[in-house]
Scaffold this active site. Structure first.
Site, PDB file in Angstrom:
ATOM      1  N   ARG A   1      33.201  -8.251  31.805  1.00 14.58           N
ATOM      2  CA  ARG A   1      33.845  -8.567  32.830  1.00 14.58           C
ATOM      3  C   ARG A   1      35.293  -8.135  32.389  1.00 14.58           C
ATOM      4  O   ARG A   1      36.383  -8.435  33.218  1.00 14.58           O
ATOM      5  CB  ARG A   1      34.003  -9.716  33.793  1.00 14.58           C
ATOM      6  CG  ARG A   1      32.746 -10.000  34.446  1.00 14.58           C
ATOM      7  CD  ARG A   1      32.841 -11.006  35.606  1.00 14.58           C
ATOM      8  NE  ARG A   1      31.503 -11.102  36.421  1.00 14.58           N
ATOM      9  CZ  ARG A   1      31.146 -10.376  37.414  1.00 14.58           C
ATOM     10  NH1 ARG A   1      32.073  -9.580  37.879  1.00 14.58           N
ATOM     11  NH2 ARG A   1      30.028 -10.568  38.085  1.00 14.58           N
TER      12      ARG A   1
ATOM     13  N   THR B   1      25.606  -3.365  42.704  1.00  8.38           N
ATOM     14  CA  THR B   1      25.860  -5.102  42.589  1.00  8.38           C
ATOM     15  C   THR B   1      24.741  -5.531  43.483  1.00  8.38           C
ATOM     16  O   THR B   1      24.397  -4.776  44.550  1.00  8.38           O
ATOM     17  CB  THR B   1      27.156  -5.279  43.146  1.00  8.38           C
ATOM     18  OG1 THR B   1      26.985  -6.727  43.264  1.00  8.38           O
ATOM     19  CG2 THR B   1      27.435  -4.712  44.506  1.00  8.38           C
ATOM     20  N   ILE B   2      24.217  -6.708  43.371  1.00  2.03           N
ATOM     21  CA  ILE B   2      23.313  -7.568  43.961  1.00  2.03           C
ATOM     22  C   ILE B   2      23.992  -7.868  45.482  1.00  2.03           C
ATOM     23  O   ILE B   2      23.195  -8.061  46.483  1.00  2.03           O
ATOM     24  CB  ILE B   2      22.694  -8.604  43.458  1.00  2.03           C
ATOM     25  CG1 ILE B   2      23.611  -9.824  43.202  1.00  2.03           C
ATOM     26  CG2 ILE B   2      21.948  -8.388  42.212  1.00  2.03           C
ATOM     27  CD1 ILE B   2      22.893 -10.937  42.892  1.00  2.03           C
ATOM     28  N   ASP B   3      25.385  -7.778  45.576  1.00  2.00           N
ATOM     29  CA  ASP B   3      26.205  -8.297  46.632  1.00  2.00           C
ATOM     30  C   ASP B   3      26.108  -7.280  47.728  1.00  2.00           C
ATOM     31  O   ASP B   3      26.166  -7.787  48.773  1.00  2.00           O
ATOM     32  CB  ASP B   3      27.481  -8.764  46.208  1.00  2.00           C
ATOM     33  CG  ASP B   3      27.489  -9.737  45.165  1.00  2.00           C
ATOM     34  OD1 ASP B   3      28.683 -10.040  44.670  1.00  2.00           O
ATOM     35  OD2 ASP B   3      26.583 -10.563  44.974  1.00  2.00           O
TER      36      ASP B   3
ATOM     37  N   MET C   1      23.485 -15.655  45.658  1.00  3.83           N
ATOM     38  CA  MET C   1      24.828 -15.063  45.233  1.00  3.83           C
ATOM     39  C   MET C   1      25.227 -14.366  46.569  1.00  3.83           C
ATOM     40  O   MET C   1      24.631 -14.222  47.370  1.00  3.83           O
ATOM     41  CB  MET C   1      24.482 -14.240  44.198  1.00  3.83           C
ATOM     42  CG  MET C   1      24.192 -15.143  42.720  1.00  3.83           C
ATOM     43  SD  MET C   1      24.304 -14.288  41.353  1.00  3.83           S
ATOM     44  CE  MET C   1      24.670 -15.351  40.076  1.00  3.83           C
TER      45      MET C   1
ATOM     46  N   ARG D   1      17.778 -31.760  50.322  1.00  5.62           N
ATOM     47  CA  ARG D   1      17.899 -31.447  48.959  1.00  5.62           C
ATOM     48  C   ARG D   1      18.596 -30.150  48.686  1.00  5.62           C
ATOM     49  O   ARG D   1      18.233 -28.990  49.587  1.00  5.62           O
ATOM     50  CB  ARG D   1      16.546 -31.194  48.296  1.00  5.62           C
ATOM     51  CG  ARG D   1      15.821 -32.739  48.213  1.00  5.62           C
ATOM     52  CD  ARG D   1      16.408 -33.747  47.175  1.00  5.62           C
ATOM     53  NE  ARG D   1      15.559 -34.792  47.115  1.00  5.62           N
ATOM     54  CZ  ARG D   1      16.001 -35.890  47.686  1.00  5.62           C
ATOM     55  NH1 ARG D   1      16.764 -35.813  48.643  1.00  5.62           N
ATOM     56  NH2 ARG D   1      15.066 -36.928  47.311  1.00  5.62           N
TER      57      ARG D   1
ATOM     58  N   ARG E   1      19.525 -11.792  39.490  1.00  4.33           N
ATOM     59  CA  ARG E   1      20.122 -10.737  38.876  1.00  4.33           C
ATOM     60  C   ARG E   1      19.103 -10.186  37.581  1.00  4.33           C
ATOM     61  O   ARG E   1      19.463  -9.321  36.968  1.00  4.33           O
ATOM     62  CB  ARG E   1      21.369 -10.970  38.347  1.00  4.33           C
ATOM     63  CG  ARG E   1      22.465 -11.265  39.317  1.00  4.33           C
ATOM     64  CD  ARG E   1      23.891 -10.959  38.932  1.00  4.33           C
ATOM     65  NE  ARG E   1      24.295 -10.682  37.341  1.00  4.33           N
ATOM     66  CZ  ARG E   1      25.299 -11.472  37.025  1.00  4.33           C
ATOM     67  NH1 ARG E   1      26.248 -11.956  37.981  1.00  4.33           N
ATOM     68  NH2 ARG E   1      25.593 -11.495  35.825  1.00  4.33           N
TER      69      ARG E   1
HETATM   70  O1  F6P Z   1      29.061  -9.607  41.448  1.00  5.39           O
HETATM   71  C1  F6P Z   1      27.629 -10.212  41.497  1.00  5.39           C
HETATM   72  C2  F6P Z   1      27.759 -11.599  40.954  1.00  5.39           C
HETATM   73  O2  F6P Z   1      26.239 -12.025  41.072  1.00  5.39           O
HETATM   74  C3  F6P Z   1      28.183 -12.562  42.285  1.00  5.39           C
HETATM   75  O3  F6P Z   1      27.252 -12.494  43.335  1.00  5.39           O
HETATM   76  C4  F6P Z   1      28.451 -13.687  41.362  1.00  5.39           C
HETATM   77  O4  F6P Z   1      29.246 -14.503  42.322  1.00  5.39           O
HETATM   78  C5  F6P Z   1      28.997 -13.316  40.485  1.00  5.39           C
HETATM   79  O5  F6P Z   1      28.410 -11.861  39.954  1.00  5.39           O
HETATM   80  C6  F6P Z   1      28.874 -13.972  39.117  1.00  5.39           C
HETATM   81  O6  F6P Z   1      29.543 -13.555  37.872  1.00  5.39           O
HETATM   82  P1  F6P Z   1      29.267 -13.775  36.432  1.00  5.39           P
HETATM   83  O7  F6P Z   1      27.932 -13.205  36.069  1.00  5.39           O
HETATM   84  O8  F6P Z   1      30.724 -13.382  35.921  1.00  5.39           O
HETATM   85  O9  F6P Z   1      29.015 -15.302  36.373  1.00  5.39           O
END
Ligand code: F6P
Length: 361
Positions: A79, A139-141, A183, A279, A288
């Protein structure tokens, strides 16, 4: 016999959160560029860090063969944000200079970046600094402006849906409310689609701050109608109305005091409001990992080969995109600094409501 190409030699990197399909996309770019146009390819390790510290490798066909179904990224990711706010201006300046130096030292005609919002934004900033850049959205988002879908999303949707399916049986066995967190820090696409696919009774998105009273009423109404369990799907970025009204600093403190994960906060609030045994489960990085779905392999490969065409035609400063069912490209400025949120009038929200799902409002 290679066909003429404007680009003779390019670098490729993957940055940001990894996802299934990255290697399929790398394979798509490299095989088309190498086989069809005879281009030279430089693999850059661990996102932009590999450019800053010149951690690179000439890629040969054996490097990008047999990786279609592999999860993760053969190049590694990070990142690293060369223009990042975290770094003081002089540090950022040094990093960008180092990137430009490596780019020219490697004699690259272009840089192909595979990433999310942050990565494509960094790519655009480097383009403005004079480097040739082509972006691929992953991205999975599924929250990248300019493309209808990103690879990674469908695989995570399958993983999330399977998890929700599995939670139904344990919730039913114990007559419990089970909260599952998926996520999606800024956008709730994954929770919305997996919630509908998995039959979630409540779906909470970052885009719709929730009212715990509304959720409690919905769960109690279900119980009164004889339903002995409920499934609540929560995006990691979901927040209550109270949290949404806080500034960033207060919200951070609130979360430190009340549990950093949305699922645990919501589970506690449900238990306190309804007395129902509740829960929480956070699916986390499982979403991911692993091999890409067939749909993601097709989309990633198509994005990759489309990027190779942009390279061959010298169409730099573009991001490959899916519009409807068409693969095309948009200006690399389009995703810059933006997040593609779920519009509150999106048809999938009404679809969820139409089958009796509460979305917290
Ligand atoms: O950008 C995709 C993602 O999986 C987000 O959904 C999640 O909040 C973030 O990455 C987690 O980031 P890292 O892998 O830096 O912990």
């Amino acid at each position: 016999m290679a066909v003429h190409s404007v680009t003779k030699r390019f670098g490729i990197l993957t940055a940001g959160g990894d996802c299934p399909g990255l290697n399929a996309a790398i394979r798509g770019v490299c095989r088309a560029a190498y086989d069809r146009y005879g281009m030279e390819i430089v693999g850059i390790a661990n996102g932009f860090r590999g450019l800053i510290y010149e951690d690179t490798k000439e890629l040969k066909p054996e490097d990008f063969s047999g990786i279609l179904t592999r999860g993760g990224t053969i190049l590694g990711s990070s990142r690293e944000k060369p223009f990042g706010a975290a770094d003081k201006d002089e540090v950022a300046h040094e990093k960008v200079s180092a990137i430009k130096e490596t780019y020219s030292k490697l004699k690259l005609d272009c840089l192909v970046v595979l990433g999310g919002n942050g990565t494509n934004t960094t790519g655009y900033k480097l383009y403005r600094e004079g480097l040739n850049v082509i972006g691929l959205p992953k991205t999975i988002d599924n929250d990248i402006f300019g493309t209808d879908r990103t690879f990674g999303f469908d695989s995570a949707l399958l993983i999330g849906t399977e998890a929700i399916d599995r939670l139904h049986s344990t919730a039913q066995s114990h007559s419990r409310v089970i909260v599952i967190e998926l996520m999606g820090h800024k956008a709730g696409w994954l929770s919305l689609y997996a919630g509908v696919a998995g039959g979630g009774d409540v779906i909470l998105l970052p885009e719709i701050p929730y009212d715990i009273k509304s959720i409690a009423r919905h769960l109690e109404k279900r119980a009164k109608s004889g339903k002995t369990f409920s499934i609540v799907v929560v995006a990691e970025g979901a927040m209550s109305i109270k949290e949404a009204e806080m500034d960033k600093k207060d919200r951070k403190k609130y979360r430190l005091d009340n549990g950093p994960s949305a699922a645990y906060r919501v589970a506690r609030e449900i238990q306190e409001s309804t007395g129902m045994e509740t829960r929480a489960t956070v699916l986390g990085y499982v979403q991911r990992g692993g091999i890409p779905s067939a749909s993601d392999r097709v989309l990633a490969t198509s994005f990759g080969t489309a990027a190779a065409e942009l390279l061959a035609n010298g169409k730099y400063g573009r991001m490959v995109a899916l519009t409807g069912t068409d693969i095309n490209s948009v200006d690399l400025s389009v995703p810059e600094g933006k997040v593609k949120n779920v519009p509150t009038d999106h048809y999938m929200i009404d679809t969820a409501k139409a089958v009796g799902t509460c979305v917290g409002d």
